[in-house]
Design a protein around this motif. Structure first.
Motif, mmCIF file in Angstrom:
data_model
loop_
_atom_site.group_PDB
_atom_site.id
_atom_site.type_symbol
_atom_site.label_atom_id
_atom_site.label_comp_id
_atom_site.label_asym_id
_atom_site.label_seq_id
_atom_site.Cartn_x
_atom_site.Cartn_y
_atom_site.Cartn_z
ATOM 1 N N ALA A 120 0.829 -1.204 0.000
ATOM 2 C CA ALA A 120 0.000 0.000 0.000
ATOM 3 C C ALA A 120 0.866 1.258 0.000
ATOM 4 O O ALA A 120 0.560 2.226 -0.713
ATOM 5 C CB ALA A 120 -0.941 -0.002 1.205
ATOM 6 N N LEU A 121 1.958 1.252 0.761
ATOM 7 C CA LEU A 121 2.849 2.415 0.781
ATOM 8 C C LEU A 121 3.494 2.638 -0.590
ATOM 9 O O LEU A 121 3.596 3.772 -1.059
ATOM 10 C CB LEU A 121 3.923 2.251 1.855
ATOM 11 N N GLY A 122 3.916 1.552 -1.235
ATOM 12 C CA GLY A 122 4.508 1.672 -2.556
ATOM 13 C C GLY A 122 3.518 2.180 -3.589
ATOM 14 O O GLY A 122 3.846 3.054 -4.403
ATOM 15 N N LEU A 123 2.297 1.651 -3.537
ATOM 16 C CA LEU A 123 1.253 2.128 -4.448
ATOM 17 C C LEU A 123 0.942 3.594 -4.203
ATOM 18 O O LEU A 123 0.821 4.388 -5.138
ATOM 19 C CB LEU A 123 -0.015 1.292 -4.293
ATOM 20 N N GLY A 124 0.819 3.949 -2.942
ATOM 21 C CA GLY A 124 0.531 5.339 -2.601
ATOM 22 C C GLY A 124 1.636 6.269 -3.067
ATOM 23 O O GLY A 124 1.363 7.309 -3.683
ATOM 24 N N ALA A 125 2.881 5.884 -2.804
ATOM 25 C CA ALA A 125 4.013 6.715 -3.224
ATOM 26 C C ALA A 125 4.055 6.842 -4.754
ATOM 27 O O ALA A 125 4.319 7.924 -5.280
ATOM 28 C CB ALA A 125 5.321 6.129 -2.687
ATOM 29 N N GLY A 126 3.779 5.742 -5.450
ATOM 30 C CA GLY A 126 3.762 5.799 -6.902
ATOM 31 C C GLY A 126 2.665 6.700 -7.433
ATOM 32 O O GLY A 126 2.897 7.529 -8.320
ATOM 33 N N LEU A 127 1.466 6.568 -6.897
ATOM 34 C CA LEU A 127 0.336 7.390 -7.343
ATOM 35 C C LEU A 127 0.545 8.876 -7.031
ATOM 36 O O LEU A 127 0.067 9.742 -7.744
ATOM 37 C CB LEU A 127 -0.962 6.888 -6.732
ATOM 38 N N LEU A 128 1.269 9.136 -5.953
ATOM 39 C CA LEU A 128 1.541 10.527 -5.576
ATOM 40 C C LEU A 128 2.726 11.120 -6.341
ATOM 41 O O LEU A 128 3.027 12.295 -6.200
ATOM 42 C CB LEU A 128 1.783 10.620 -4.074
ATOM 43 N N GLY A 129 3.400 10.279 -7.136
ATOM 44 C CA GLY A 129 4.524 10.771 -7.931
ATOM 45 C C GLY A 129 5.829 10.843 -7.170
ATOM 46 O O GLY A 129 6.783 11.472 -7.642
ATOM 47 N N TRP A 130 5.910 10.203 -6.036
ATOM 48 C CA TRP A 130 7.120 10.251 -5.232
ATOM 49 C C TRP A 130 8.217 9.325 -5.742
ATOM 50 O O TRP A 130 9.357 9.430 -5.313
ATOM 51 C CB TRP A 130 6.811 9.904 -3.786
ATOM 52 N N LEU A 131 7.859 8.406 -6.646
ATOM 53 C CA LEU A 131 8.836 7.435 -7.130
ATOM 54 C C LEU A 131 9.300 7.719 -8.545
ATOM 55 O O LEU A 131 10.000 6.912 -9.150
ATOM 56 C CB LEU A 131 8.250 6.024 -7.033
ATOM 57 N N GLY A 132 8.873 8.809 -9.089
ATOM 58 C CA GLY A 132 9.338 9.166 -10.435
ATOM 59 C C GLY A 132 8.256 9.317 -11.445
ATOM 60 O O GLY A 132 7.136 9.121 -11.312
#
Length: 132
Positions: A120-132
């Motif tokens: 969930a944290l990875g999905l959230g970070a990805g959707l928020l644009g924190w991973l690129g």
């Protein structure tokens, strides 16, 4: 384009699936609170009064899971990627707390709760644009 890119078309679909997990667990808990209790490896209450209390607590937990699942589903349906990202971040909190409660009660059971946290944290970070 990475699967965790904020623009990935798969990311919201995966998040919808993760958001559906608490919904399904919640429906099961409302219909079969004792099965949900047993699946968490919690000790079985021995008196009728303690069993009624355990059933009630499982139904409260089930209702919480249903609300979280429906909220995530509604955000996914609306198509708001940023809000879905925040929903995934927030969704990660309750299994972490559930895991801590399980650890305190039975000295384990983390395998039932913690695997969804980094997802969930990875999905959230990805959707928020924190991973690129």
């Amino acid at each position: 384009m990475s699967i965790l890119s904020s623009q990935s078309p798969l990311l919201p679909r995966i998040a919808a699936g993760v958001g559906a997990i608490p919904l399904l667990i919640g429906i099961n808990g409302l219909l079969r609170p004792r099965a949900l209790f047993a699946s968490a490896d919690f000790p079985t209450p021995t008196t009728p009064e303690s069993q009624r209390l355990a059933d009630a607590m499982m139904r409260l937990t089930a209702a919480r899971n249903i609300v979280i699942g429906l909220t995530s589903s509604a955000i996914w349906y609306r198509g708001d990627r940023k809000l879905l990202g925040w929903a995934m971040m927030i969704l990660s909190v309750f299994p972490a707390i559930d895991g801590a409660v399980s650890l305190d009660l039975i000295g384990g059971g983390l395998r039932h709760h913690l695997p969804v946290v980094p997802v969930a944290l990875g999905l959230g970070a990805g959707l928020l644009g924190w991973l690129g």
